[in-house]
Scaffold this active site. Structure first.
Site, PDB file in Angstrom:
ATOM      1  N   HIS A   1     -31.240 -63.977  62.247  1.00 32.91           N
ATOM      2  CA  HIS A   1     -32.068 -63.940  61.037  1.00 32.91           C
ATOM      3  C   HIS A   1     -31.300 -63.344  59.857  1.00 32.91           C
ATOM      4  O   HIS A   1     -31.414 -63.808  58.717  1.00 32.91           O
ATOM      5  CB  HIS A   1     -33.331 -63.121  61.325  1.00 32.91           C
TER       6      HIS A   1
ATOM      7  N   GLU B   1     -29.168 -65.945  58.460  1.00 35.23           N
ATOM      8  CA  GLU B   1     -29.974 -66.898  57.682  1.00 35.23           C
ATOM      9  C   GLU B   1     -30.123 -66.414  56.234  1.00 35.23           C
ATOM     10  O   GLU B   1     -29.992 -67.189  55.281  1.00 35.23           O
ATOM     11  CB  GLU B   1     -31.341 -67.061  58.331  1.00 35.23           C
ATOM     12  N   HIS B   2     -30.378 -65.134  56.049  1.00 34.65           N
ATOM     13  CA  HIS B   2     -30.457 -64.577  54.684  1.00 34.65           C
ATOM     14  C   HIS B   2     -29.126 -64.734  53.955  1.00 34.65           C
ATOM     15  O   HIS B   2     -29.087 -65.101  52.778  1.00 34.65           O
ATOM     16  CB  HIS B   2     -30.816 -63.092  54.760  1.00 34.65           C
TER      17      HIS B   2
ATOM     18  N   GLU C   1     -37.849 -55.683  55.119  1.00 33.99           N
ATOM     19  CA  GLU C   1     -38.747 -56.740  55.603  1.00 33.99           C
ATOM     20  C   GLU C   1     -39.363 -56.327  56.931  1.00 33.99           C
ATOM     21  O   GLU C   1     -40.567 -56.510  57.165  1.00 33.99           O
ATOM     22  CB  GLU C   1     -37.967 -58.046  55.766  1.00 33.99           C
TER      23      GLU C   1
END
Length: 502
Positions: free
Chosen positions: A103, A106-107, A183
């Site tokens: 993840h 992905e950012h 997040e």
């Protein structure tokens, strides 16, 4: 990556996809799905049945010389296109003690290449009237753009560029890691429901990477750095690991030509081999593995129970679809026997349901319920167990099964109304081991499933000899024997098997 646009989630295979769409709708509404079958759904089902002998999507595919798979679904109703790149790598493929790296990468994929610096990627998409985003799950990571059809060449060039051309500055990685950590704090650490769901999943999938949160464990997440991201990128981002899905107002041959001129120019240096994605099996569920927590901020008690479902290759793909259908019939709507008995007839619950969440590896069948005011978890659990025992013994009524089948077939029809839903359906299915042929023929198989087949699959998973996991979340200070407090129905949120993070 961002929260702008949310693709439909939890849809590894066509059958599971449709059931998941219905479950998602119910979760969003806070109650099970529609009580009656509206005429529009019946009409849609009739349409699906009439088209059962024809492919579901009429998709066309081609594998480029470098191993990249391209799938095209033509839809000429609107001059738009959904373009998605699915990498067959996700959180379940992360190295030990590096949870969250899929993840995090992905950012970082939005931080630029030699050709597009900084946020130029998303800026170009926006300037051309499009929207872009990405998401990470256990078995895949996907990037997508919804844009005018005549801009397809632009997005394919941009995605092909960042497939191997990512350039990461140390300061970008440092800054973005703080974004991801925040997040996690906002979505998980500050939400008792999500924290409990995370702990419950870890218990259910003990020993398997599905038990790790996609966003990463807090102590491991904060140790990730640029070198981790670059290593993961080089190991997993290459043409043969990717599936490009294009749905919309395009001609398949034109898309194949564009793909060859963009993605096709990238040499495949790693070579993707699905057989090498070997993960440890989850520890078998023996007896009743339990997690009971009480926490501040929890308004109402909730109860859930899960059974692990073997990999489709072991359990049987057709049998898995029968399980999917029967689970939805049992508890997927407010007309289901589980909801009718516990909520409507006995009034012991304010919420009750069931769903099957499939995956590349072991799937999960979950039954959930929330007690009515004045009802304890202990009493609720006993009532749920009685209801399940009766269903396993007697099956479901033929009209209940047909209603469930109708909704699933209808939803497959409705999914074709959106190019982004279509692209999601195809990409998620292919990225978790399904074939395009089985996607196309899914309505025929779904129409042919008998009640006996569904019950056989259900009993194989939920039978008395099968191990299970049970989770109970309580308001702070409440025990399982205490009566549930009165809360607004909207405060009761059904559990989710969610494993997707943007």
């Amino acid at each position: 990556m961002s929260a702008s646009s949310s693709p439909v989630r939890r849809r590894p295979r066509p059958g599971r996809l449709v059931a998941s769409l219905l479950v998602t709708s119910a979760l969003l509404a806070g109650t099970p799905a529609l009580a009656e079958t509206p005429p529009s759904i019946a009409a849609a089902t009739a349409t699906a049945a009439a088209e059962a002998a024809t492919p579901l999507l009429g998709a066309k595919s081609r594998v480029l010389e470098n191993g990249l798979t391209v799938v095209v679904v033509e839809d000429h109703r609107m001059p738009v296109v959904s373009h998605m790149v699915w990498y067959r790598v996700g959180a379940a493929d992360e190295p030990a003690r590096r949870s969250g790296i899929a993840h995090f990468l992905e950012h970082l994929m939005f931080k630029g290449t030699e050709q597009t610096s900084g946020d130029e990627f998303s800026r170009l998409i926006a300037e051309n009237g499009g929207r872009d985003n990405a998401f990470t799950s256990y078995d895949y990571t996907a990037y997508y753009q919804n844009i005018a059809a005549d801009r397809l060449d632009l997005v394919m060039r941009l995605e092909a560029d960042r497939m191997t051309g990512l350039r990461l500055r140390p300061e970008d990685a440092t800054t973005e890691l703080q974004v991801v950590i925040e997040e996690r704090r906002s979505r998980t650490d500050n939400d008792p429901q999500t924290r409990f769901g995370e702990a419950y999943r870890a218990m259910v999938y003990a020993g398997h990477p599905y038990g790790r949160p996609v966003i990463g464990w807090p102590d491991e997440l904060k140790t990730l750095d640029r070198d981790d991201a670059v290593a993961f990128y080089k190991a997993h981002y290459h043409p043969s690991a990717a599936i490009v899905v294009v749905a919309g107002d395009v001609k398949a041959e034109d898309v194949f030509r564009l793909a060859a001129g963009t993605y096709g120019r990238i040499p495949d240096t790693a070579g993707f081999d699905e057989a090498k994605r070997v993960r440890p099996a989850p520890a078998p569920l023996a007896g009743d593995r339990r997690l009971v927590q009480d926490a501040a901020g929890v308004a109402s008690p909730s109860w859930r129970r899960s059974w692990l479902v073997p990999r489709a290759e072991v359990f049987g793909r057709d049998r898995e679809e029968a399980l999917d259908l029967m689970t939805f019939a049992m508890g997927g709507s407010s007309t289901s026997p589980l909801y009718r008995r516990l909520v409507v007839d006995e009034g012991i619950a304010v919420q009750a349901g069931a769903y099957y969440a499939g995956a590349r590896d072991e799937g999960q069948l979950m039954v959930y319920a929330a007690p009515a005011p004045g009802v304890s978890i202990t009493r609720l659990e006993a009532a749920v167990e009685r209801a399940l025992a009766d269903i396993l013994k007697q099956g479901v009524a033929p009209d209940v099964l047909e209603r469930a089948r109708t909704r699933m077939l209808a939803d497959a029809v409705y999914a074709r109304d959106s190019v982004s839903s279509t692209a999601n359906m195809v990409g998620a299915a292919l990225a978790t081991g399904e074939t395009l042929e089985r996607i196309e023929t899914w309505p025929q198989r779904m129409a042919a499933i008998t009640g006996d087949q569904g019950m056989e699959a259900l009993r194989a998973v939920m039978g008395p000899d099968q191990g299970m996991a049970t989770g109970v979340l309580l308001p702070e200070g409440l025990s399982v024997d205490d009566p549930a407090p009165a809360v607004a129905a909207t405060a009761v949120t059904p559990p989710s098997s969610e494993g997707t993070v943007h």
